[in-house]
Every structure is written in C-alpha cells, then in structure tokens.
Design a protein around this motif. Structure first.
Motif, short mmCIF file in Angstrom:
data_model
loop_
_atom_site.label_atom_id
_atom_site.label_comp_id
_atom_site.label_asym_id
_atom_site.label_seq_id
_atom_site.Cartn_x
_atom_site.Cartn_y
_atom_site.Cartn_z
N UNK A 78 8.17 16.09 -3.08
CA UNK A 78 9.29 15.31 -2.53
C UNK A 78 9.09 15.00 -1.05
N UNK A 79 8.56 15.95 -0.29
CA UNK A 79 8.35 15.70 1.15
C UNK A 79 7.36 14.56 1.36
N UNK A 80 6.25 14.58 0.60
CA UNK A 80 5.26 13.51 0.72
C UNK A 80 5.83 12.18 0.23
N UNK A 81 6.55 12.25 -0.85
CA UNK A 81 7.16 11.04 -1.41
C UNK A 81 8.15 10.44 -0.42
N UNK A 82 8.92 11.31 0.24
CA UNK A 82 9.90 10.85 1.24
C UNK A 82 9.19 10.16 2.40
N UNK A 83 8.08 10.72 2.84
CA UNK A 83 7.33 10.12 3.95
C UNK A 83 6.83 8.73 3.55
N UNK A 84 6.25 8.62 2.35
CA UNK A 84 5.75 7.33 1.88
C UNK A 84 6.90 6.32 1.74
N UNK A 85 8.02 6.78 1.18
CA UNK A 85 9.18 5.90 0.99
C UNK A 85 9.72 5.44 2.35
N UNK A 86 9.89 6.38 3.25
CA UNK A 86 10.46 6.06 4.57
C UNK A 86 9.53 5.14 5.36
N UNK A 87 8.24 5.38 5.27
CA UNK A 87 7.29 4.50 5.94
C UNK A 87 7.37 3.09 5.37
N UNK A 140 0.84 -1.21 0.00
CA UNK A 140 0.00 0.00 0.00
C UNK A 140 0.87 1.25 0.00
N UNK A 141 1.93 1.24 0.78
CA UNK A 141 2.84 2.39 0.81
C UNK A 141 3.58 2.55 -0.51
N UNK A 142 3.88 1.45 -1.19
CA UNK A 142 4.52 1.55 -2.51
C UNK A 142 3.57 2.16 -3.53
N UNK A 143 2.29 1.81 -3.45
CA UNK A 143 1.30 2.42 -4.34
C UNK A 143 1.19 3.92 -4.04
N UNK A 144 1.19 4.28 -2.76
CA UNK A 144 1.12 5.69 -2.39
C UNK A 144 2.36 6.42 -2.91
N UNK A 145 3.52 5.83 -2.72
CA UNK A 145 4.77 6.43 -3.18
C UNK A 145 4.73 6.63 -4.70
N UNK A 146 4.30 5.61 -5.42
CA UNK A 146 4.24 5.71 -6.88
C UNK A 146 3.25 6.79 -7.31
N UNK A 147 2.10 6.84 -6.67
CA UNK A 147 1.09 7.84 -7.03
C UNK A 147 1.63 9.25 -6.83
N UNK A 148 2.32 9.47 -5.73
CA UNK A 148 2.92 10.79 -5.49
C UNK A 148 4.01 11.06 -6.52
N UNK A 149 4.84 10.07 -6.76
CA UNK A 149 5.99 10.23 -7.65
C UNK A 149 5.58 10.60 -9.07
#
Length: 145
Positions: A113-122, A98-107
């Motif tokens: 970048x801040x949101x992407x970093x949070x999704x990636x780090x989580x 789920x976090x990978x999907x969120x990261x991809x959607x943001x990306x």
C-alpha cells in the motif's frame, strides 16, 4: 499531424491498453472459477468477496482505471482540440501513463500500500500539473483559442 500530437495520442492509447490488459487478466482469474462452479454466480451477484484475493485485486485495479485516467483522457482531448501540443504536455502525459503502469503493477502483484500510494500520488501530481499547464496555456497565455 505534428509528431507531438501523434505521441500524445500514443500516450492515451497506452493508457487504454493498460485498462484492457487489466480487464483480460481479471477475466482470466474470474471466468474459469465461475465456469467450473468453484464460485457460484449468486455469490458474486452483489459483491466480489467470493473471489480469491488476486481476482479482487485485479477487479479493484480495473475500477481504478476509470478514476484518475478519466481526467487524463479529458486533458489529452482538450490538448489535441486546442492544437499546438507542446513537449511539456507530452512529457507530463507519458509520465502519468508510466506512473499508472507502476501503480497497476504494484496493485496486482505485491499490493504494498505504501508503494502504491506513492505511485498514485505521483500520478495525481503529474496529472494536476498537466491540467494546470493546460489551463495556463489555453486561458492565460493564448486566450483567443
């Protein structure tokens, strides 16, 4: 096959699906530009700079699907090999996907970048927890496997 193992395989399949979806989106952005002559093949032979931003974001995200997810696939395969997949492994695996999907959607959309970093780090934290739990379960708690 127990339900937890089937659901774990589905989590892995969902991650593969994400990779394929990004690949298809990337192809839809890149191929027509090259086929129409908008972008010369010589301009993309070495790097992606000639592509527009959307195509580069998709390409970068596609590359990203072969970073942390590789460790995810290894963890899932290890869990399946060891057997007795528990609900904790399943929860962590699906949380990662789920976090990978969120990261991809943001990306590939806003690329904040801040949101992407949070999704990636989580996602990294969840993957770390999955690996920690697997090592604890397989080496410490049930060392006879």
């Amino acid at each position: 096959m127990p339900l937890t193992e089937k659901l774990l395989i589905l989590a892995m399949a969902a991650q593969v699906l994400l990779t394929l979806l990004v690949l298809i989106l990337m192809g839809r952005e890149r191929v027509p530009r090259v086929m129409s002559g908008e972008i010369a093949m010589a301009d993309i032979a070495v790097d992606r700079a000639a592509y527009p931003l959307k195509a580069r974001l998709l390409s970068n995200n596609f590359d990203n699907q072969f970073q942390l997810p590789v460790l995810f696939y290894a963890a899932v395969l290890l869990a399946l090999w060891a057997g007795s997949v528990g609900w904790l492994e399943l929860l962590l695996a699906w949380a990662f996907v789920i976090l990978r999907y969120a990261h991809a959607a943001i990306h590939i959309t806003t690329n904040r970048v801040e949101q992407r970093f949070v999704a990636y780090t989580a996602g990294l934290a969840v993957l770390g927890a999955l690996w920690l739990w697997l090592i604890l379960r397989l080496v410490v708690l049930v060392p006879g496997i």
